[in-house]
Scaffold this active site. Structure first.
Site, PDB file in Angstrom:
ATOM      1  N   ASP A 164     -30.992   2.320 -17.361  1.00  0.00           N
ATOM      2  CA  ASP A 164     -32.212   3.071 -17.053  1.00  0.00           C
ATOM      3  C   ASP A 164     -32.326   3.414 -15.571  1.00  0.00           C
ATOM      4  O   ASP A 164     -33.271   4.085 -15.161  1.00  0.00           O
ATOM      5  CB  ASP A 164     -33.453   2.278 -17.484  1.00  0.00           C
ATOM      6  N   CYS A 165     -31.356   2.967 -14.770  1.00  0.00           N
ATOM      7  CA  CYS A 165     -31.380   3.171 -13.322  1.00  0.00           C
ATOM      8  C   CYS A 165     -30.398   4.270 -12.929  1.00  0.00           C
ATOM      9  O   CYS A 165     -29.201   4.167 -13.216  1.00  0.00           O
ATOM     10  CB  CYS A 165     -31.022   1.862 -12.620  1.00  0.00           C
ATOM     11  N   GLY A 166     -30.884   5.317 -12.264  1.00  0.00           N
ATOM     12  CA  GLY A 166     -30.029   6.422 -11.843  1.00  0.00           C
ATOM     13  C   GLY A 166     -28.921   5.988 -10.901  1.00  0.00           C
ATOM     14  O   GLY A 166     -27.782   6.444 -11.021  1.00  0.00           O
TER      15      GLY A 166
END
Length: 137
Positions: free
Chosen positions: A10-12
């Site tokens: 979920d982390c770019g």
């Protein structure tokens, strides 16, 4: 070369780091640490390998950092580890481990120095282009 990434999909930044590893020809071991958090001993090993204080691995944004009062400098390293183990979202990411070293890869292009054959051209999700020797602008 064995490459391991402690990853949050979920982390770019974590997604960009993983993509840079793959673009460099590596198939990393991907540990989604929110589902499979490291043990206390493993977390200590990673922190020692990165050469950072325990507090430097804490993530504030999108975590219970403020609610837990973790800004208080009185928290001991053991208490900070307890908080990270209870709330793995507090562990900043991505952490990448290779034979060249272990590093918190923020920004994501920090991973390139850890790879044998880093990609020399990469476009991040936000359109930023990373180019040049070792991938750094």
């Amino acid at each position: 070369m064995t490459v391991t990434i402690y990853h949050n999909p979920d982390c770019g930044t974590s997604r960009n780091t993983l993509a840079m590893i793959k673009a460099s020809g590596e198939e990393p071991v991907v540990i989604e640490y929110l589902q499979h958090p490291p043990s206390r001993d493993r977390l200590r090993q990673l922190i020692a390998a990165m050469g950072i204080p325990v507090r430097a691995l804490l993530r504030e944004k999108g975590t219970p950092y403020a609610e837990l009062g973790l800004a208080d400098p009185e928290w001991t390293d053991e208490q900070l580890l307890d908080a990270m183990l209870e709330h793995p979202i507090l562990i900043n990411r991505p952490i990448v481990e290779t034979p060249r070293g272990t590093r918190l890869c923020r920004p994501s292009e920090l991973v390139l120095d850890l790879l044998d054959h880093p990609a020399t051209h990469f476009t991040k999700e936000d359109g930023e282009v990373v180019t040049g020797d070792r991938g750094i602008k």
